[in-house]
Scaffold this active site. Structure first.
Site, PDB file in Angstrom:
ATOM      1  CD  GLU A  80      -2.429  -1.162   2.799  1.00 61.37           C
ATOM      2  OE1 GLU A  80      -2.281  -0.209   3.582  1.00 61.37           O
ATOM      3  OE2 GLU A  80      -3.033  -2.195   3.084  1.00 61.37           O
ATOM      4  CE  LYS A 133       5.126   4.896   7.129  1.00 63.42           C
ATOM      5  NZ  LYS A 133       4.809   6.214   7.650  1.00 63.42           N
ATOM      6  CG  ASP A 138       4.048  12.576   4.958  1.00 59.33           C
ATOM      7  OD1 ASP A 138       3.995  12.280   6.168  1.00 59.33           O
ATOM      8  OD2 ASP A 138       4.889  13.345   4.482  1.00 59.33           O
ATOM      9  CE1 TYR A 193      -3.502   2.854   8.971  1.00 61.93           C
ATOM     10  CE2 TYR A 193      -3.297   4.823   7.615  1.00 61.93           C
ATOM     11  CZ  TYR A 193      -3.205   4.194   8.840  1.00 61.93           C
ATOM     12  OH  TYR A 193      -2.820   4.900   9.935  1.00 61.93           O
ATOM     13  CE  LYS A 213       9.822   7.256   7.194  1.00 62.38           C
ATOM     14  NZ  LYS A 213       8.854   8.262   7.616  1.00 62.38           N
ATOM     15  CB  CYS A 235      18.511  46.438   9.743  1.00 62.85           C
ATOM     16  SG  CYS A 235      17.075  46.281   8.666  1.00 62.85           S
ATOM     17  CB  CYS A 284      16.678  50.710   8.274  1.00 63.30           C
ATOM     18  SG  CYS A 284      16.646  49.763   9.793  1.00 63.30           S
ATOM     19  CB  CYS A 291      15.518  45.310  12.085  1.00 58.63           C
ATOM     20  SG  CYS A 291      15.575  47.118  11.955  1.00 58.63           S
ATOM     21  CB  CYS A 302      13.005  49.224   9.597  1.00 62.77           C
ATOM     22  SG  CYS A 302      13.649  47.883   8.596  1.00 62.77           S
TER      23      CYS A 302
HETATM   24  S1  IVH Z   1      -0.696   0.369   8.841  1.00 60.91           S
HETATM   25  C1  IVH Z   1       0.583  -1.834  12.279  1.00 60.91           C
HETATM   26  N1  IVH Z   1      -0.835   1.403   6.452  1.00 60.91           N
HETATM   27  O1  IVH Z   1       2.209   5.157   9.186  1.00 60.91           O
HETATM   28  C2  IVH Z   1      -0.142  -1.134  11.256  1.00 60.91           C
HETATM   29  N2  IVH Z   1      -0.056   2.758   8.225  1.00 60.91           N
HETATM   30  O2  IVH Z   1       4.255   4.041  11.372  1.00 60.91           O
HETATM   31  C3  IVH Z   1      -0.081   0.325  11.441  1.00 60.91           C
HETATM   32  N3  IVH Z   1       0.489   5.064   7.555  1.00 60.91           N
HETATM   33  O3  IVH Z   1       0.729   5.756  12.241  1.00 60.91           O
HETATM   34  C4  IVH Z   1      -0.535   1.147  10.379  1.00 60.91           C
HETATM   35  N4  IVH Z   1      -0.041   4.836   5.437  1.00 60.91           N
HETATM   36  O4  IVH Z   1      -0.329   6.854  10.290  1.00 60.91           O
HETATM   37  C5  IVH Z   1      -0.500   1.598   7.742  1.00 60.91           C
HETATM   38  N5  IVH Z   1      -1.047   2.202   4.282  1.00 60.91           N
HETATM   39  C6  IVH Z   1      -0.723   2.400   5.563  1.00 60.91           C
HETATM   40  C7  IVH Z   1      -0.264   3.653   6.035  1.00 60.91           C
HETATM   41  C8  IVH Z   1       0.080   3.787   7.378  1.00 60.91           C
HETATM   42  C9  IVH Z   1       0.395   5.667   6.372  1.00 60.91           C
HETATM   43  C10 IVH Z   1       0.994   5.706   8.781  1.00 60.91           C
HETATM   44  C11 IVH Z   1       0.084   5.560   9.957  1.00 60.91           C
HETATM   45  C12 IVH Z   1       0.881   4.999  11.086  1.00 60.91           C
HETATM   46  C13 IVH Z   1       2.283   5.084  10.579  1.00 60.91           C
HETATM   47  C14 IVH Z   1       2.987   3.817  10.989  1.00 60.91           C
END
Ligand code: IVH
Length: 670
Positions: free
Chosen positions: A112, A114, A116, A223, A314, A406, A409, A424, A430
């Protein structure tokens, strides 16, 4: 309309609006226009106001914001909210697969995105959203349900064949377009821009007024699903099923989610998104790999803080190397001096980067920057790229030296104790501070003076017509017309009318507008309500200032410093003489205090002395609460003319006293 008809109409409208909401925000297939939607929503709002007994907490009207929350209760999670162990290279992902295979043999994995953003846990009972809780420390988090209801892609009622008990977990985030729109609006109002979508999403969810949250336009992706009656042992299948219950879930056709049984399959997914992520409509910071079978998940169990059945890969933040040509220094309206790195233009994550923020002198020292350095530039979650290090240096490259004076000025800069920023101190002479302060003053959320944008302010200052905000009120049509180019009867009179109209702006906005350092919109509101007038504020000693809600030592000092300056006092005095509001509106004789502390009011009908919002203000500024519907917790129903009979009956049933306007006035005055 009879009570029964109202109940039916409210139910029908609610159902219809939720359906349109789902089509628009989850399926992206709207079938009616925004205007039609709004018309129906307004009808529902009006009906709920008249028949509060039929208004539900999961009504579509809550999408635009329900009652204000003073603090968010802490709730223990039913299932702890875990975090994932992170890896930054493919080898670690390979090791993860090898370890799983060694323990349980070949199996299916789900990959999936991740997201942000900010993790949220959504509880549903019988298909109704009952609670939305932040991750907190994983064991317990903050109940932010009324804010969660404003996130349009989170269903308030589930549809289809949903489990009776369900915890849906997901991420609340900004789509990039929405974040950019928010920043464009802020730029328009002359406000500082938000730097980072994730932090802004987190901040948004902690707003006390759900109406403010609603305006932000947050999104959600689900998720994880938990509960005793999920349809499948496969995580993947459950996620797919959740779409039929009304959730916004990752789309397999866009490869937002995918299954494989091999390390190669996982790597292919990672490689695909490593590039494709730049084209996505939201920010992701990696890929999550999970064992699909929930029974195997259980078998694999947990380490101290993360599951052994999942891993996060990551992405490296994208970097580029380029030459540091020069460091320039910007002076803001508060006098804060910000260094900016001017770079040889370089392509980074799809955009050309020419400048990077350096924050302050400490940052320059920490990076040990020299002019001409080849520097590493990185774009993380932040919009503005940052310099993360020096890659190469030519011989004899001169170090970057933070100026003592500054740049605008030449006044000697100062650095206050405990602050990283240089300032400043030449507030009144200024140039960027003068124009910056005036631009702030005329902004949308301050004095809202139409026709006076940033450029016009600079023009007026350059022409010598204004030196400070008080001078605005001496401007004349004739002076503006004499400026010549670009000025006509219409634009000049627009400015003059706008200035005149600003005299009716409430005190709290005036207080925000005059630009006391650290006194932002929210703090100004609190101070205005609890202190009541500019004169009282100017005379308050520190102990009294810090007793005000949200005012700590730093803010108190800053207020004292502001009024200690003769120039500031005289500007405030002139503004007062010009007729700006220097105290809370007392037209309805509303004392400020805690006479209504602990009392909850339901307000209905129209009043002689107050507007509808005005009444609510008075209740709140006296420590009381306003609620939309009568319950056993209601202390009083405040009845104006033509209050609906249903409310009266309900109040009688629950033995809630009904008071009129005169009695209410006696309560707050006596
Ligand atoms: S699963 C053990 N799936 O990442 C399962 N987390 O460090 C825990 N996050 O706090 C979460 N996308 O906020 C999962 N597809 C995804 C995610 C996801 C983002 C974030 C989530 C969690 C952090 C885990």
């Amino acid at each position: 309309m009879t009570s029964e008809q109202a109940q039916q109409r409210i139910a029908a409208l609610s159902k219809e609006l939720e359906e349109h909401n789902h089509r628009y925000y989850v399926l992206a297939e709207p079938v009616i226009s925004d205007h039609e939607f709004d018309t129906r929503l307004k009808e529902l709002e009006a009906l709920e106001k008249e028949w509060p007994e039929y208004a539900s907490l999961n009504s579509p009207t809550q999408r635009v914001g329900g009652d204000i929350t003073k603090n968010f209760p802490v709730v223990v999670h039913k299932y702890p909210m875990l975090s994932l162990s992170n890896s930054y290279n493919e080898a670690e992902v390979g090791e993860f697969v090898a370890r799983v295979e060694k323990e349980i043999g070949r199996t299916q994995y789900v990959m999936e995105l991740k997201y942000d953003g900010v993790a949220i846990s959504l509880s549903y009972v019988n298909g109704q959203l009952v609670r939305g809780v932040t991750r907190g420390d994983g064991e317990k988090g903050d109940d932010i349900t009324s804010n969660v209801r404003t996130v349009r892609s989170i269903p308030l009622h589930l549809r289809g064949d949903f489990p009776q008990e369900l915890e849906a977990r997901g991420e609340i985030l900004f789509m990039r377009a929405q974040f950019d729109k928010l920043n464009a609006e802020r730029a328009n109002r002359g406000e500082e821009l938000y730097a980072n979508p994730r932090n802004t999403a987190a901040g948004s969810l902690k707003q006390q007024d759900p109406k403010d949250v609603a305006k932000r336009g947050l999104s959600n992706f689900v998720y994880t699903l938990q509960g005793p009656q999920l349809p499948s042992n496969s995580h993947y299948e459950n996620i797919i099923a959740a779409a039929t219950w009304g959730f916004k879930t990752p789309d397999p056709e866009r490869r937002f989610i995918e299954r494989t049984d091999s390390a190669e399959g996982i790597m292919a997914f990672i490689h695909y998104w490593d590039t494709a992520r730049h084209e996505l409509e939201m920010d992701i910071d990696g890929i999550v790999v999970k064992v699909d079978d929930r029974r195997i998940q259980e078998e694999l169990g947990m380490t101290a803080k993360s599951p052994r059945w999942a891993i996060a890969y990551k992405f490296q933040a994208e970097q580029a190397v380029t030459r540091l040509n020069e460091v320039t220094y910007q002076v803001g309206r508060t006098g804060a001096v910000t260094p900016v790195a001017n770079l040889e233009p370089v392509l980074l994550a799809g955009t050309t980067v020419k400048r990077a923020s350096l924050h302050n002198a400490d940052q320059i020292a920490k990076l040990d920057l020299h002019i001409g350095d080849q520097v590493k530039v990185e774009k993380g979650g932040e919009i503005i790229p940052k310099i993360v290090g020096v890659d190469r240096r030519e011989q004899d490259a001169p170090p970057v030296v933070f100026p003592h004076a500054c740049p605008e000025c030449t006044t000697e800069l100062v650095r206050y104790e405990g602050e990283a920023q240089h300032y400043c101190p030449n507030e009144h002479a200024c140039p960027p501070q003068i124009t910056g302060r005036i631009e702030h003053f005329v902004g949308r959320k301050m004095m809202a003076i139409d026709g006076l944008g940033g450029e016009t302010v600079v023009e007026l200052v350059k022409a010598g017509l204004i030196h400070n905000v008080a001078d605005l009120y001496d401007l004349t049509n004739v002076q503006l017309l004499a400026l010549g180019k670009g000025w006509g009867a219409k634009s000049a009179s627009q400015v003059i009318t706008g200035i005149e109209a600003s005299k009716r702006i409430p005190f709290e906005q005036v207080l925000f507008a005059i630009g006391i350092r650290h006194v932002g919109e929210t703090v100004a509101k609190k101070i205005a309500r609890s202190v009541g007038s500019m004169d009282r504020l100017a005379a308050m000693p520190k102990e009294e200032l810090t007793a005000v809600d949200e005012v700590g030592g730093v803010i108190a000092d800053s207020i004292i410093d502001f009024f200690a300056v003769e120039g500031n006092r005289s500007i405030v005095q002139r503004l007062k003489e010009k007729g700006l509001r220097m105290e809370v509106d007392l037209s309805a004789a509303q004392p400020v205090g805690d006479k209504l502390k602990g009392k909850t009011f339901v307000v209905s009908g129209v009043f002689r002395n107050f507007s509808r919002d005005g009444v609510k203000e008075v209740i709140e500024s006296n420590g009381g609460k306003v609620s939309g519907s009568i319950s056993s917790k209601t202390s009083y129903v405040l009845a104006g003319a033509d209050m609906g009979p249903a409310k009266r009956t309900k109040a009688e049933e629950l033995k809630v006293p009904v008071i009129d306007e005169d009695e209410f006035k006696r309560m707050i005055e006596g």
